[in-house]
Write a protein that holds these residues in place. Structure first.
Motif, short mmCIF file in Angstrom:
data_model
loop_
_atom_site.label_atom_id
_atom_site.label_comp_id
_atom_site.label_asym_id
_atom_site.label_seq_id
_atom_site.Cartn_x
_atom_site.Cartn_y
_atom_site.Cartn_z
N HIS A 298 0.64 -1.43 0.05
CA HIS A 298 -0.04 -0.15 0.04
C HIS A 298 0.46 1.59 -0.12
N ILE A 299 1.96 1.27 0.52
CA ILE A 299 2.69 2.47 -0.24
C ILE A 299 3.51 2.36 -1.22
N ASP A 300 3.66 3.80 -1.87
CA ASP A 300 3.75 4.06 -3.01
C ASP A 300 5.35 4.75 -3.08
N GLY A 301 6.46 4.40 -4.36
CA GLY A 301 7.42 4.77 -3.94
C GLY A 301 8.49 5.52 -3.56
N GLY A 302 9.16 5.67 -3.11
CA GLY A 302 9.59 7.04 -2.33
C GLY A 302 10.52 6.10 -1.37
N LEU A 303 11.58 7.16 -0.60
CA LEU A 303 12.21 7.72 0.39
C LEU A 303 11.53 7.85 1.79
N TYR A 304 11.61 7.02 3.23
CA TYR A 304 10.75 7.82 4.11
C TYR A 304 11.28 7.16 5.06
N LEU A 305 11.66 8.09 6.10
CA LEU A 305 11.90 7.91 8.15
C LEU A 305 10.48 7.12 8.27
N VAL A 306 11.00 6.44 8.81
CA VAL A 306 10.00 5.61 9.95
C VAL A 306 10.61 5.42 11.26
N THR A 314 7.57 9.47 7.87
CA THR A 314 7.28 10.71 7.75
C THR A 314 7.98 10.20 5.90
N SER A 315 7.74 10.78 4.82
CA SER A 315 7.77 11.01 3.67
C SER A 315 8.54 11.82 3.38
N LEU A 316 10.24 11.74 2.78
CA LEU A 316 11.06 12.81 2.47
C LEU A 316 11.24 13.37 1.21
N GLN A 352 15.52 15.64 8.96
CA GLN A 352 14.93 16.48 7.91
C GLN A 352 16.16 16.78 6.76
N PHE A 353 15.68 16.77 5.70
CA PHE A 353 16.71 16.86 4.59
C PHE A 353 17.90 18.02 4.63
N VAL A 354 19.54 17.82 5.03
CA VAL A 354 20.46 18.75 5.48
C VAL A 354 20.68 19.73 4.00
N TRP A 355 20.90 18.39 2.85
CA TRP A 355 20.58 19.15 1.35
C TRP A 355 20.73 17.82 0.57
N GLU A 356 20.51 18.27 -0.69
CA GLU A 356 20.32 17.51 -2.03
C GLU A 356 21.30 17.65 -2.93
N GLN A 357 21.61 16.69 -3.99
CA GLN A 357 22.29 16.98 -5.07
C GLN A 357 21.49 16.74 -6.20
#
Length: 427
Positions: A298-306, A314-316, A352-357
């Motif tokens: 039941h979960i959509d694709g993505g990156l999550y913190l549990v 938490t969806s990231l 929380q994200f610190v940075w993304e590239q």
């Protein structure tokens, strides 16, 4: 391959059995005098760099073939994590039938540590990259003292109408001396259909309790309390990660029931169980979270913190980041990348994200090989590189190697002549 009648009492009791039975035992328990002996507290004769930025490529120490067998492809890339952990200047290499130990500074090969509770698994080297199921030992703090912990599966002898029984033997090694401190042995329950346990992996530890995941169809976990040198609990449960006081994984059959739940590391009691979602990949993300990458059920694709203690999600990242991997640096940063070149870092205290590239023509893509204490190690088309895990910026453009395993004293990386070598940290 199902554990049925022999394990039904586990399910009826809320997934877990009570603590150890008369089958539990310890081997070679140290005397109080031996534990207190100053001789066992040898100092590391090397300079520490935390984190290290450069390695001496001219002083490599080749490791035994088992360090890379079945994990490194023909191109010299590791397709799976090496079954090796570093503690001080020593490399501890897990093999199916023994723990090999090499001092990476002196090249001294110490006597191997061997399980004594029965016949261990076949140590035959695997042929194809990705075939080796053996995973690295773990370093555990027990009352302020470090121990290297490695699990083994052993098989006893059959006699008359009695069938051979498998046991889990968890061995604790003093990293200062390379000698066994003690061993906890636990006879495993039989599966009604005769299927066997295929592998044992130490997934993590908290407050001296080590959680071992056993590879069998129905899934099975055994928690060993190193403080008491005894089994704390066992459960029909497939462990994915340990975070703080919670063990996160799949209740029940791992292949057909992919939803996740959390057990107490203290006694195996159920803390949460949510049948409505699952993830393709789950791994450790510090003491508070685990991460989920990719969708299932039941979960959509993505990156999550549990949140490990509650199962709160938490969806990231949105659905486009549905295939990749994450690595925890051992402090406060989770570094993640996907198959399309995206790279990012998450603060594991705040979530929380610190940075993304994002992929860019102005920046060479980085193939991540390891993370450690605020540093990201990897390789680019220009050679090895070290990034600052807090900013994503280049921290060192000439580290010498791109390590697969690293600590304050050494890096384990590809040997130009094949296999794995250890390179001392010099800056």
């Amino acid at each position: 391959m199902k554990l049925r009648a022999a394990l039904c009492c586990l399910a009826a009791s809320g997934l877990f059995l009570s603590a150890c039975s008369k089958d539990d035992a310890t081997i070679d328990e140290p005397t109080k005098e031996a534990v207190a002996s100053e001789a066992a507290e040898e100092e590391v004769n090397a300079e520490a760099f935390d984190p290290p930025m450069q390695f001496n490529t001219g002083a490599g120490v080749p490791l035994p073939e088992e360090a890379g067998a079945g994990n490194i492809n023909m191109a010299g890339s590791a397709v799976k994590p090496l079954p090796v952990v570093l503690s001080g200047t020593k490399a501890f290499i897990a093999v199916a039938n023994e723990l090999q130990i090499v001092d990476t500074r002196t090249a001294e090969v110490l006597p191997a540590v061997v399980p004594q509770s029965g016949t261990p698994m076949d140590p035959a080297l695997t042929v194809f990259a990705g075939d080796n199921p053996i995973q690295a030992p773990i370093v555990v703090d027990v009352g302020g003292k470090e121990l290297v912990v490695v699990p083994f599966l052993t098989t006893g002898e059959a006699a008359g109408t009695a069938v051979a029984r498998q046991s889990l033997e968890v061995i604790a090694v003093d990293p200062a001396t390379g000698e066994q401190a003690f061993s906890v042995v636990h006879e495993l329950p039989l599966a009604e259909d005769g299927s066997t346990y295929e592998n044992a992996v130490a997934k993590g530890a908290t407050d001296g309790v080590v959680v071992v995941d056993l590879d069998i169809y129905a899934g099975y976990t055994v928690a060993v309390d190193l403080n008491k040198q005894a089994v704390a609990w066992e459960a029909v449960f497939s462990t994915s990660a340990v975070a703080g006081d919670t063990v996160v994984g799949n209740p029940g059959e791992r292949e057909l029931n992919r939803h996740f739940g959390g057990l107490s590391i203290v006694d195996g009691s159920v803390k949460w169980d949510d049948p409505d979602f699952g993830y393709e990949t789950v791994g450790p993300a510090g003491s508070k979270y685990v991460y989920g990458f990719g969708g299932w059920d039941h979960i959509d694709g993505g990156l999550y913190l549990v949140e490990a203690a509650t199962g709160k999600v938490t969806s990231l990242k949105a659905e486009e980041q549905d295939s990749g991997s994450c690595r925890f640096d051992g402090q406060t940063t989770l570094v993640c990348n996907d198959t399309w070149g995206w790279l990012g870092a998450v603060n594991t205290e705040t979530g929380q994200f610190v940075w993304e590239q994002e992929p860019s023509a102005e920046r060479a893509s980085v193939g991540i090989t390891a993370v450690f204490h605020g540093a990201i190690y990897g390789s680019t088309e220009n050679g090895p590189v070290v990034l600052d895990a807090l900013t994503g910026a280049d921290a060192e453009t000439a580290p010498g190697v791109a390590p697969w395993v690293v600590n304050e004293y050494a890096a384990l990386a590809a040997d130009p002549n094949g296999g794995v070598s250890a390179y001392p940290a010099i800056a």
